[in-house]
Design an enzyme around this catalytic site. Structure first.
Site, PDB file in Angstrom:
ATOM      1  N   ALA A 150       0.795  -1.229   0.000  1.00 15.57           N
ATOM      2  CA  ALA A 150       0.000   0.000   0.000  1.00 15.57           C
ATOM      3  C   ALA A 150       0.827   1.279   0.000  1.00 15.57           C
ATOM      4  O   ALA A 150       0.316   2.340  -0.359  1.00 15.57           O
ATOM      5  CB  ALA A 150      -0.953   0.012   1.193  1.00 15.57           C
TER       6      ALA A 150
ATOM      7  N   ILE B  71       8.047   1.281  -0.891  1.00 19.29           N
ATOM      8  CA  ILE B  71       8.739   0.414  -1.850  1.00 19.29           C
ATOM      9  C   ILE B  71       7.782  -0.612  -2.436  1.00 19.29           C
ATOM     10  O   ILE B  71       7.809  -0.908  -3.626  1.00 19.29           O
ATOM     11  CB  ILE B  71       9.952  -0.246  -1.167  1.00 19.29           C
TER      12      ILE B  71
ATOM     13  N   ALA C 207       5.745   0.892  -5.155  1.00 18.50           N
ATOM     14  CA  ALA C 207       6.545   1.060  -6.379  1.00 18.50           C
ATOM     15  C   ALA C 207       6.759  -0.271  -7.084  1.00 18.50           C
ATOM     16  O   ALA C 207       6.731  -0.356  -8.316  1.00 18.50           O
ATOM     17  CB  ALA C 207       7.885   1.700  -6.032  1.00 18.50           C
TER      18      ALA C 207
ATOM     19  N   ASP D  96      -2.331  -9.288   7.402  1.00 14.62           N
ATOM     20  CA  ASP D  96      -1.211  -9.103   8.338  1.00 14.62           C
ATOM     21  C   ASP D  96      -0.255 -10.265   8.127  1.00 14.62           C
ATOM     22  O   ASP D  96      -0.637 -11.421   8.335  1.00 14.62           O
ATOM     23  CB  ASP D  96      -1.728  -9.092   9.778  1.00 14.62           C
TER      24      ASP D  96
ATOM     25  N   TYR E  63      16.795  -4.174  14.011  1.00 14.78           N
ATOM     26  CA  TYR E  63      16.472  -4.056  12.586  1.00 14.78           C
ATOM     27  C   TYR E  63      17.605  -4.645  11.758  1.00 14.78           C
ATOM     28  O   TYR E  63      17.383  -5.412  10.823  1.00 14.78           O
ATOM     29  CB  TYR E  63      16.246  -2.592  12.231  1.00 14.78           C
TER      30      TYR E  63
END
Ligand SMILES: NC(=O)C1=CN([C@@H]2O[C@H](COP(=O)(O)OP(=O)(O)OC[C@H]3O[C@@H](n4cnc5c(N)ncnc54)[C@H](O)[C@@H]3O)[C@@H](O)[C@H]2O)C=CC1
Ligand SMILES: CC/C=C\C[C@H](O)C(=O)/C=C/C=C/C=C\C=C\[C@@H](O)C/C=C\CCC(=O)O
Length: 257
Positions: free
Chosen positions: A14, A17, A20, A64, A151
């Site tokens: 949505a 990246i 795109a 999800d 991360y």
């Protein structure tokens, strides 16, 4: 692999990246199932894309990636609607060092879950017709970002999973290529929110600013073009493609002794 008529699923479609990637796939004749937890953004994007590419080219489902049931439903609905599944863009991800378990759950556990469920549908050994899986890793999967160690860990894990699963797929005869795209900084909502998502290491955002100065910031279109190469180049399997404004390179890793 020509994309015309191929069927793709994009997670986190949505925004950013994933959006795109979705547009690049549609521009080249593919049909796309858009999956995202953000139902409003997903429905709005689907309506816009259907006006541009036709009603029959896109499907949006609120999904999800942490839910095995929702992923299975999404894949079954894709196959029911479009007739198969050739491409998975395993893209959904977050950056939130203060919610580190959720970050691991979405960025690594769910990437593995979604890839495994997709292989059940795509593998030639289980009635599929083969295809390609593109995992969205990051430059943070190739070196440490001190401000966001969790991360960083998830993205290192995605690259390791991609390389091993790509080799496993080839050795097993699944007929499914598996690659990782590793962008540097990209101008998206995730990128904009970073300073507020570093938790107890927020004092290290200065280091990020230095890295941003050094490496620059990509637009999402600058990610979509090399993504297209990874999808269509049938010689690429088990690869990690680093993308920064100054260069695009397939990463070579130290071999085992
Ligand atoms: N923006 C950047 O600088 C970079 C981002 N990446 C990676 O690219 C991927 C996409 O990130 P961006 O486009 O920047 O972020 P974004 O926040 O702009 O878009 C991510 C999309 O994923 C969706 N999403 C989040 N959690 C989800 C879940 N549990 N299930 C389904 N959808 C979910 C969001 O609703 C959103 O639409 C992520 O994996 C991120 O780690 C990698 C390198 C650089
Ligand atoms: C703070 C997190 C910022 C953005 C999140 C985004 O998702 C992302 O992953 C951005 C990563 C950008 C990383 C940029 C530089 C990393 C530098 C060092 O860790 C070295 C890493 C790799 C070196 C590889 C090479 O230069 O060949």
């Amino acid at each position: 692999m020509a994309l015309n008529g191929k069927i793709a699923v994009v997670t986190g479609a949505a925004n950013g990246i994933g959006k795109a990637m979705t547009e690049k796939l549609l521009q080249n004749g593919a049909k796309v199932t858009l999956l995202d937890v953000n139902e409003t953004a997903g429905k709005n994007l689907m309506e816009s894309l259907q006006k541009e590419y036709g009603q029959e080219k896109t499907l949006f489902m609120k999904c999800d990636v942490e839910s095995e049931e929702q992923i299975k439903d999404a894949f079954h609905k894709t196959i029911e609607t479009f007739g198969g599944m050739d491409i998975l863009c395993n893209n959904a991800g977050i950056l939130d060092e203060s919610q580190w378990e959720k970050t691991v759950s979405i960025n690594l556990v769910a990437v593995i879950r979604v890839a495994n469920l997709a292989l059940e549908q795509m593998s030639k050994l289980s009635g599929g017709r083969g295809g390609v899986i593109i995992n969205t890793a990051s430059m943070a999967g190739l070196g440490p970002l001190p401000s966001c160690p969790v991360y960083t860990a998830t993205k290192h894990g995605v690259i390791g999973f991609t390389r091993a699963m790509g080799a496993a797929s080839a050795a097993s005869g699944y007929g499914v290529r598996i690659n990782a795209i590793c962008p540097g900084f990209v101008q998206t909502d995730l990128f904009s929110r970073i300073p507020s998502k570093l938790g107890k290491l927020s004092h290290l955002d200065d280091l990020n600013q230095q890295l941003i100065e050094k490496f620059g910031i990509l637009t999402v279109s600058e990610v979509a073009d090399p993504f297209f190469e990874l999808v269509t180049d049938e010689t690429k399997n088990g690869e990690a493609l680093l993308v920064v404004p100054s260069r695009k390179q397939y990463v070579t890793f130290p071999g085992l002794p």
